[in-house]
Design a protein around this motif. Structure first.
Motif, PDB file in Angstrom:
ATOM      1  N   ILE A   1       0.798  -1.275  -0.030  1.00 44.40           N
ATOM      2  CA  ILE A   1      -0.089  -0.098  -0.025  1.00 44.40           C
ATOM      3  C   ILE A   1       0.969   1.193  -0.032  1.00 44.40           C
ATOM      4  CG2 ILE A   1      -0.100   0.102   2.444  1.00 44.40           C
ATOM      5  CD1 ILE A   1      -3.149   0.690   1.860  1.00 44.40           C
TER       6      ILE A   1
ATOM      7  N   ILE B   1      -0.796   5.712  13.670  1.00 44.73           N
ATOM      8  CA  ILE B   1       0.595   5.773  13.549  1.00 44.73           C
ATOM      9  C   ILE B   1       0.988   4.471  12.828  1.00 44.73           C
ATOM     10  CG2 ILE B   1       2.850   5.773  14.657  1.00 44.73           C
ATOM     11  CD1 ILE B   1       1.085   6.963  17.229  1.00 44.73           C
ATOM     12  N   GLY B   2       2.028   4.747  11.944  1.00 36.63           N
ATOM     13  CA  GLY B   2       2.901   3.508  11.314  1.00 36.63           C
ATOM     14  C   GLY B   2       2.012   2.863  10.082  1.00 36.63           C
ATOM     15  N   GLY B   3       2.518   3.035   8.936  1.00 36.21           N
ATOM     16  CA  GLY B   3       2.086   2.591   7.857  1.00 36.21           C
ATOM     17  C   GLY B   3       2.797   1.327   7.349  1.00 36.21           C
ATOM     18  N   TYR B   4       3.704   0.716   8.116  1.00 34.31           N
ATOM     19  CA  TYR B   4       4.478  -0.366   7.628  1.00 34.31           C
ATOM     20  C   TYR B   4       3.827  -1.508   8.085  1.00 34.31           C
ATOM     21  CZ  TYR B   4       8.068  -3.771   8.073  1.00 34.31           C
ATOM     22  OH  TYR B   4       8.821  -4.754   7.947  1.00 34.31           O
ATOM     23  N   PHE B   5       3.228  -1.728   9.124  1.00 37.68           N
ATOM     24  CA  PHE B   5       2.852  -3.087   9.474  1.00 37.68           C
ATOM     25  C   PHE B   5       1.364  -3.008   9.161  1.00 37.68           C
ATOM     26  CE2 PHE B   5       1.003  -6.269  12.455  1.00 37.68           C
ATOM     27  CZ  PHE B   5       2.052  -7.190  12.417  1.00 37.68           C
TER      28      PHE B   5
ATOM     29  N   PRO C   1       0.788   5.080   0.918  1.00 37.77           N
ATOM     30  CA  PRO C   1       0.145   6.404   1.176  1.00 37.77           C
ATOM     31  C   PRO C   1       1.475   7.073   1.576  1.00 37.77           C
ATOM     32  CG  PRO C   1       0.011   4.815   3.129  1.00 37.77           C
ATOM     33  CD  PRO C   1       0.653   4.086   1.804  1.00 37.77           C
ATOM     34  N   ALA C   2       2.793   6.805   1.150  1.00 35.48           N
ATOM     35  CA  ALA C   2       3.971   7.204   1.711  1.00 35.48           C
ATOM     36  C   ALA C   2       4.107   8.878   1.337  1.00 35.48           C
ATOM     37  CB  ALA C   2       5.115   6.607   1.003  1.00 35.48           C
ATOM     38  N   ILE C   3       3.742   9.105   0.214  1.00 39.40           N
ATOM     39  CA  ILE C   3       3.708  10.790  -0.334  1.00 39.40           C
ATOM     40  C   ILE C   3       2.852  11.518   0.397  1.00 39.40           C
ATOM     41  CG2 ILE C   3       4.306  11.923  -2.536  1.00 39.40           C
ATOM     42  CD1 ILE C   3       6.013   9.452  -2.258  1.00 39.40           C
ATOM     43  N   ALA C   4       1.653  10.949   0.688  1.00 37.04           N
ATOM     44  CA  ALA C   4       0.700  12.099   1.215  1.00 37.04           C
ATOM     45  C   ALA C   4       1.313  12.345   2.452  1.00 37.04           C
ATOM     46  CB  ALA C   4      -0.509  11.317   1.331  1.00 37.04           C
ATOM     47  N   PRO C   5       1.166  13.619   2.960  1.00 44.93           N
ATOM     48  CA  PRO C   5       1.424  13.944   4.276  1.00 44.93           C
ATOM     49  C   PRO C   5       0.587  13.406   5.302  1.00 44.93           C
ATOM     50  CG  PRO C   5       1.315  15.984   2.846  1.00 44.93           C
ATOM     51  CD  PRO C   5       0.587  14.773   2.083  1.00 44.93           C
ATOM     52  N   GLN C   6       1.199  12.963   6.423  1.00 47.23           N
ATOM     53  CA  GLN C   6       0.398  12.406   7.271  1.00 47.23           C
ATOM     54  C   GLN C   6      -0.187  13.552   8.299  1.00 47.23           C
ATOM     55  OE1 GLN C   6       0.522   8.802   8.407  1.00 47.23           O
ATOM     56  NE2 GLN C   6       0.878   9.066   6.281  1.00 47.23           N
TER      57      GLN C   6
ATOM     58  N   GLN D   1      -2.330  -0.533  12.017  1.00 42.79           N
ATOM     59  CA  GLN D   1      -1.918   0.654  12.547  1.00 42.79           C
ATOM     60  C   GLN D   1      -2.085   0.733  14.043  1.00 42.79           C
ATOM     61  OE1 GLN D   1      -3.546   3.630   9.883  1.00 42.79           O
ATOM     62  NE2 GLN D   1      -1.268   4.111   9.731  1.00 42.79           N
TER      63      GLN D   1
ATOM     64  N   ARG E   1      -1.071  15.599  11.147  1.00 43.31           N
ATOM     65  CA  ARG E   1      -0.253  16.090  12.467  1.00 43.31           C
ATOM     66  C   ARG E   1      -0.747  14.992  13.432  1.00 43.31           C
ATOM     67  NH1 ARG E   1       4.574  17.186  11.837  1.00 43.31           N
ATOM     68  NH2 ARG E   1       4.438  17.875  13.935  1.00 43.31           N
TER      69      ARG E   1
END
Lengths: 255, 88
Positions: free
Chosen positions: A2, A107-111, A4-9, A46, A11
């Motif tokens: 997935i 938090i965290g889009g990795y897992f 979503p990396a480019i989209a700013p998180q 997340q 805050r």
């Protein structure tokens, strides 16, 4: 993957969550269903941070996985009481419906796994490590996708299996979902499932072969995560397809 | 499954909130390359050695230190001399 990396998180701001319901899962585990007014949605897998402030201003912060799928209106956290913990005894023993505490996330889009992810899904859980994997399974069920899925779930005893009935029902109604329980310390009479820690033979026997390119998520105590990920690599699964989430001794990072 | 683990590291993903106070895109899925061994991995997959004030993230391949992050009363400190790049 997935992306979503480019989209700013959004805050990461602390906000107040209110407990709307409490579910007793096992003698040491409860689920808290939270209303978070400004919640912006999350992806299955997340986590959130929780911050408790004592009357003298002392603060303690811990991370907890989100157990509910994005489709649910309330956010579910499933908390295991660690007897020497600073936060979990409060959340398990003292919190009542209507109480509020501070939370930030997701938090965290990795897992993370969503129904957009291709390939079979292999989930391996130890104890309360089932929580983020339950978010994935619930999301998969809500969206009615048929991705071939395996959950290997290690618990000490039947009494300590979290979401037991729900998982059983989910797999009974879904031929693409296999549920493999192992009870490592104590088994009820007539138990026909596994009765040992997850090992290489078990992973080889019930797991997807590497040729099927499963996405693998492992969550639980460090020894289980270490063993399972090492065995899977030995069985030929590429390291980057195996995502792990270890429990720390305190369950999170203060900051 | 004891709570008393002798292995004290976690996964990089667990440092996401600390690092996310600094970065704008999702830091846990950024690629990071190790200066020492050249191995590229995802920040969320690194080995995290966590303490109450901060975090050390190490390469899963060579154990080199990629990120040191500390949050003190005097500000947030981020040291990345062991990383060649981050790619978002």
């Amino acid at each position: 993957m997935i992306e979503p990396a480019i989209a700013p998180q959004p805050r990461l701001e602390w906000q107040l969550a209110e407990v709307r319901a409490i579910v007793v899962e096992t003698p040491r585990v409860k689920s808290l269903l939270l209303q978070v007014p400004a919640w912006q949605g999350h992806l299955p897998g997340q986590h959130v941070d929780i911050r408790l402030t004592a009357e003298d201003g002392y603060q303690a912060q811990r991370s907890y996985s989100i157990a509910s799928p994005p489709e649910d209106a309330l956010l579910t956290l499933t908390v295991e009481r660690l007897d020497n913990g600073e936060v979990s005894p409060y959340l398990v023993d003292d919190v009542r419906v209507g109480d509020q505490f501070e939370l930030r996330g997701p938090i965290g889009g990795y897992f993370v796994w969503t129904v957009a992810t291709r390939g079979p899904l292999c989930l391996i859980a130890g104890g309360s490590g089932i929580a983020p994997l339950a978010a994935m399974l619930r999301h998969r069920a809500r969206r009615k996708v048929r991705a071939p899925t395996l959950l290997m779930y290690s618990s000490r005893s039947l009494e300590e299996v979290i979401y037991g009935e729900e998982l059983d029902a989910m797999s009974r109604g879904d031929s693409d979902l296999r549920l493999v329980n192992t009870l490592t310390r104590e088994q009820p009479e007539g138990w026909t499932g596994y009765r040992r820690r997850i090992d290489k033979a078990m992973l080889a026997e019930v797991g997807f072969p590497p040729e099927q390119h499963p996405k693998i998520f492992i969550c639980g105590p460090t020894p289980l995560v270490e063993d399972a990920s090492r065995f899977l690599v030995e069985l030929g699964h590429p390291f980057p397809t195996i995502k792990t989430e270890r429990f720390g001794p305190t369950g999170g990072l203060a900051s | 499954m004891t709570e008393n683990n002798s292995v004290l590291f976690l996964d990089g993903n667990a440092a996401a909130s600390l690092l996310q106070e600094i970065f704008v895109p999702d830091i846990s899925i950024a690629e990071i390359r190790c200066v020492a061994c050249g191995f590229a991995s995802t920040v969320g997959s690194l080995r995290l050695y966590a303490a109450s004030m901060g975090a050390v993230l190490r390469c899963t391949h060579c154990d080199g230190i990629l990120i040191r992050a500390v949050h003190t009363r005097h500000g947030r400190w981020l040291e990345m001399t062991g990383a060649r790049h981050l790619r978002f």
